[in-house]
Design a protein around this motif. Structure first.
Motif, PDB file in Angstrom:
ATOM      1  N   GLU A  25      28.945  63.205  57.153  1.00  0.00           N
ATOM      2  CA  GLU A  25      29.860  64.088  57.885  1.00  0.00           C
ATOM      3  C   GLU A  25      29.690  63.899  59.393  1.00  0.00           C
ATOM      4  O   GLU A  25      30.667  63.889  60.145  1.00  0.00           O
ATOM      5  N   GLN A  29      32.754  62.749  61.916  1.00  0.00           N
ATOM      6  CA  GLN A  29      33.141  63.528  63.090  1.00  0.00           C
ATOM      7  C   GLN A  29      33.118  62.683  64.363  1.00  0.00           C
ATOM      8  O   GLN A  29      33.922  62.901  65.268  1.00  0.00           O
ATOM      9  N   LYS A  32      36.468  61.040  65.113  1.00  0.00           N
ATOM     10  CA  LYS A  32      37.656  61.852  65.382  1.00  0.00           C
ATOM     11  C   LYS A  32      37.948  61.914  66.876  1.00  0.00           C
ATOM     12  O   LYS A  32      37.080  62.239  67.684  1.00  0.00           O
TER      13      LYS A  32
END
Length: 86
Positions: A25, A29, A32
């Motif tokens: 995760e 991130q 992004k």
């Protein structure tokens, strides 16, 4: 396994991955909202970590979905100190 010395930015990324509760995760991130140049740099750091045997990574749709942190990453600082002593 011989020590492969990391660049400073790859070492910093590796330390962040190790400290993350969910490395997969965390890396998702990181992708992004970044520019193409930042994407290229991040992929280069990930490649350096993967080729050095510090992480294993599975990709889906161009982003990491499964990251395994190897023991080599967790012991990098200790091994680097021994390497530099020699």
């Amino acid at each position: 396994m011989e020590l492969i010395k990391l660049s400073s930015n790859s070492k910093a990324l590796m330390e962040e991955i190790i400290q993350a509760d969910n490395p997969s995760e965390f890396l998702c991130q990181k992708f992004k909202g970044i520019t193409q140049e930042e994407d290229t740099e991040l992929r280069g750091m990930i490649r350096e970590l993967r080729e050095g045997g510090y992480i294993n990574i599975k990709w889906a749709d161009g982003i990491p979905y499964y990251v395994t942190v190897n023991n080599a990453a967790r012991t990098y600082s200790e091994r680097l100190a021994e390497y530099e002593k020699e």
